[in-house]
Design an enzyme around this catalytic site. Structure first.
Site, PDB file in Angstrom:
ATOM      1  CD1 TRP A 102      -2.347  -2.097   1.693  1.00  0.00           C
ATOM      2  CD2 TRP A 102      -3.047  -0.981  -0.113  1.00  0.00           C
ATOM      3  NE1 TRP A 102      -3.419  -2.775   1.163  1.00  0.00           N
ATOM      4  CE2 TRP A 102      -3.874  -2.118   0.061  1.00  0.00           C
ATOM      5  CE3 TRP A 102      -3.305  -0.137  -1.190  1.00  0.00           C
ATOM      6  CZ2 TRP A 102      -4.927  -2.423  -0.802  1.00  0.00           C
ATOM      7  CZ3 TRP A 102      -4.358  -0.437  -2.056  1.00  0.00           C
ATOM      8  CH2 TRP A 102      -5.146  -1.560  -1.851  1.00  0.00           C
ATOM      9  CG  ASP A 178      -3.237   4.252   4.064  1.00  0.00           C
ATOM     10  OD1 ASP A 178      -4.326   4.087   4.672  1.00  0.00           O
ATOM     11  OD2 ASP A 178      -2.959   3.648   3.004  1.00  0.00           O
ATOM     12  CE  LYS A 202      -8.911  -2.413   3.675  1.00  0.00           C
ATOM     13  NZ  LYS A 202      -7.979  -1.661   2.857  1.00  0.00           N
TER      14      LYS A 202
HETATM   15  C1  LIG Z   1      -7.393  -1.190   1.800  1.00  0.00           C
HETATM   16  C2  LIG Z   1      -6.275  -0.226   1.878  1.00  0.00           C
HETATM   17  C3  LIG Z   1      -6.105   0.782   0.911  1.00  0.00           C
HETATM   18  C4  LIG Z   1      -6.993   0.913  -0.308  1.00  0.00           C
HETATM   19  O1  LIG Z   1      -8.252   1.332   0.013  1.00  0.00           O
HETATM   20  P1  LIG Z   1      -9.327   1.684  -1.120  1.00  0.00           P
HETATM   21  O2  LIG Z   1     -10.421   2.279  -0.289  1.00  0.00           O
HETATM   22  O3  LIG Z   1      -9.694   0.417  -1.799  1.00  0.00           O
HETATM   23  O4  LIG Z   1      -8.728   2.669  -2.045  1.00  0.00           O
HETATM   24  C5  LIG Z   1      -5.066   1.668   1.078  1.00  0.00           C
HETATM   25  N1  LIG Z   1      -4.233   1.588   2.125  1.00  0.00           N
HETATM   26  C6  LIG Z   1      -4.354   0.624   3.060  1.00  0.00           C
HETATM   27  C7  LIG Z   1      -3.395   0.576   4.193  1.00  0.00           C
HETATM   28  C8  LIG Z   1      -5.381  -0.302   2.963  1.00  0.00           C
HETATM   29  O5  LIG Z   1      -5.510  -1.254   3.906  1.00  0.00           O
END
Ligand SMILES: *Cc1c(COP(=O)(O)O)cnc(C)c1O
Length: 367
Positions: A102, A178, A202
């Protein structure tokens, strides 16, 4: 009706109590005679729902008054572009701690838009099984901010500290995180960060919503030309309603915040449960020669636990039998294979107990 245990990395399990409440309120929201999905986002009913969600989130995370909370869209992936556009308007370069898939996507997007990005520290050399430490971080002289992915959802690698982002000239630059897969899993000192963002699917609610928490002074650092929907300042000024927001996801997120406050008892209580869940699963992995997890102990993720079987020829049997036992979505990410159990807030401790029991039984029969 049976609800199975769902270990999906995202979109992930939601608390059953939240889904039941949404079900009760589905056709007739609190005597208004319509569903939240059918409400105008400008109506007083909906604005009250939206404001309550923000107030509860602020309380849960103790968000300081000088931070704005935005409920936006486009996934965490859109923030890979929105962050540099909002923070690089005065020049300088995006810096990154690279810890996996990511974070790499965020790096790629910054490079694509601004031509370069500086890797201030990386775990690439060890295959992302052990994260850098504070002493490993070397910002570029022109660093405008430092971006981190404190929990790499795919690799299961977590930073075990909150970095201090200080350049060689002594200037501390904003830390951007993030937190898609860890937000609300434990208490957080928001004041350590300039920007926090997290996709909802999540630990917050259904897909379609992204949370951004941004410090006031960072609303003035944007590039001059960008889509309004990317602009933190414009989103903040419009109360995240420049256009129609993801109204139902926002409402559901509000129900999750309420559940965390009332049913769970806040983030310290949540963290205790999450610690126990992760400890149980890692213990089961460590005491067996049949299962293994490659991550350095200090960097093991409490939310996403990847593991492999000693004999990968048994992977399919493991997954099929797990599913038959009501343990869903244990397949690892397509890029890494093996297994992954995501243990987000809504995954109850009983799910981990059931998984550990299944793993022991499978090993006995097939190991
Ligand atoms: C799932 C995830 C993403 C991507 O998320 P989207 O909403 O599908 O763009 C980005 N960073 C992390 C750490 C993630 O777990």
């Amino acid at each position: 009706m049976t609800r199975h245990y769902n270990f999906c990395a995202g979109p992930a399990a939601l608390p059953t109590a939240v889904l039941e409440r949404a079900q009760r309120e589905m056709l007739d929201y609190q005597g208004r005679g319509l569903s939240v999905m059918e409400m105008s986002h400008r109506s007083s009913e909906y604005v009250a729902i939206a404001e309550r969600a923000e107030a509860d989130l602020r309380e849960l995370l103790a968000v300081p008054d000088n931070y704005r909370v935005l409920f936006t869209q486009g996934g965490a992936t859109q923030q890979f572009a929105a962050v540099p556009m909002n923070l690089l308007g005065r020049g300088g370069r995006a810096n990154f701690i690279e810890t996996g898939i990511w974070g790499n996507k965020a790096i790629k997007e910054a490079r694509h838009l601004f031509g370069s990005a500086h890797i201030a520290a990386s775990s690439a050399e060890n295959g992302h099984v052990e994260a850098p430490q504070q002493a490993d971080i070397a910002l570029s002289d022109d660093a405008a901010y430092l971006h981190v992915t404190p929990n790499e959802t795919i690799g299961g690698l977590a930073l075990d500290f909150v970095p201090v982002a200080r350049r060689g000239d002594g200037v501390e630059v904003p830390l951007v995180a993030d937190l898609s897969s860890t937000i609300l899993s434990e208490p957080l000192d928001v004041s350590r960060f300039g920007v926090i963002y997290a996709g909802a699917q999540k630990n917050i609610g259904p897909a379609g919503l992204v949370l951004v928490i941004v410090r006031d002074d960072l609303l003035d650092q944007a590039v001059s030309e960008m889509p309004s929907l990317f602009s933190y300042r414009q989103l903040a000024e419009a109360g995240s309603m420049i256009n129609t927001p993801a109204t139902y996801s926002w409402y559901l997120a509000g129900l999750v915040f309420d559940w965390l406050k009332r049913d769970v008892g806040g983030l310290e209580a949540m963290a205790e449960i999450n610690d126990r869940k992760a400890a149980k699963l890692y213990e089961a992995i460590d005491r067996s020669d049949f299962y293994s997890n490659p991550i350095a102990v200090r960097n093991r993720s409490k939310m996403n636990v990847p593991f492999v079987l000693a004999d990968s020829a048994l992977d399919n049997a493991f997954l099929e039998e797990a599913e038959a036992a009501g343990l869903l979505n244990l397949k690892g990410h397509r890029s890494v294979g093996g297994m992954r159990a995501s243990l987000y807030n809504a995954v109850p401790e009983s799910a981990v107990d059931a998984l550990v029991a299944f793993m022991g039984d499978f090993e006995k029969r097939r190991g």
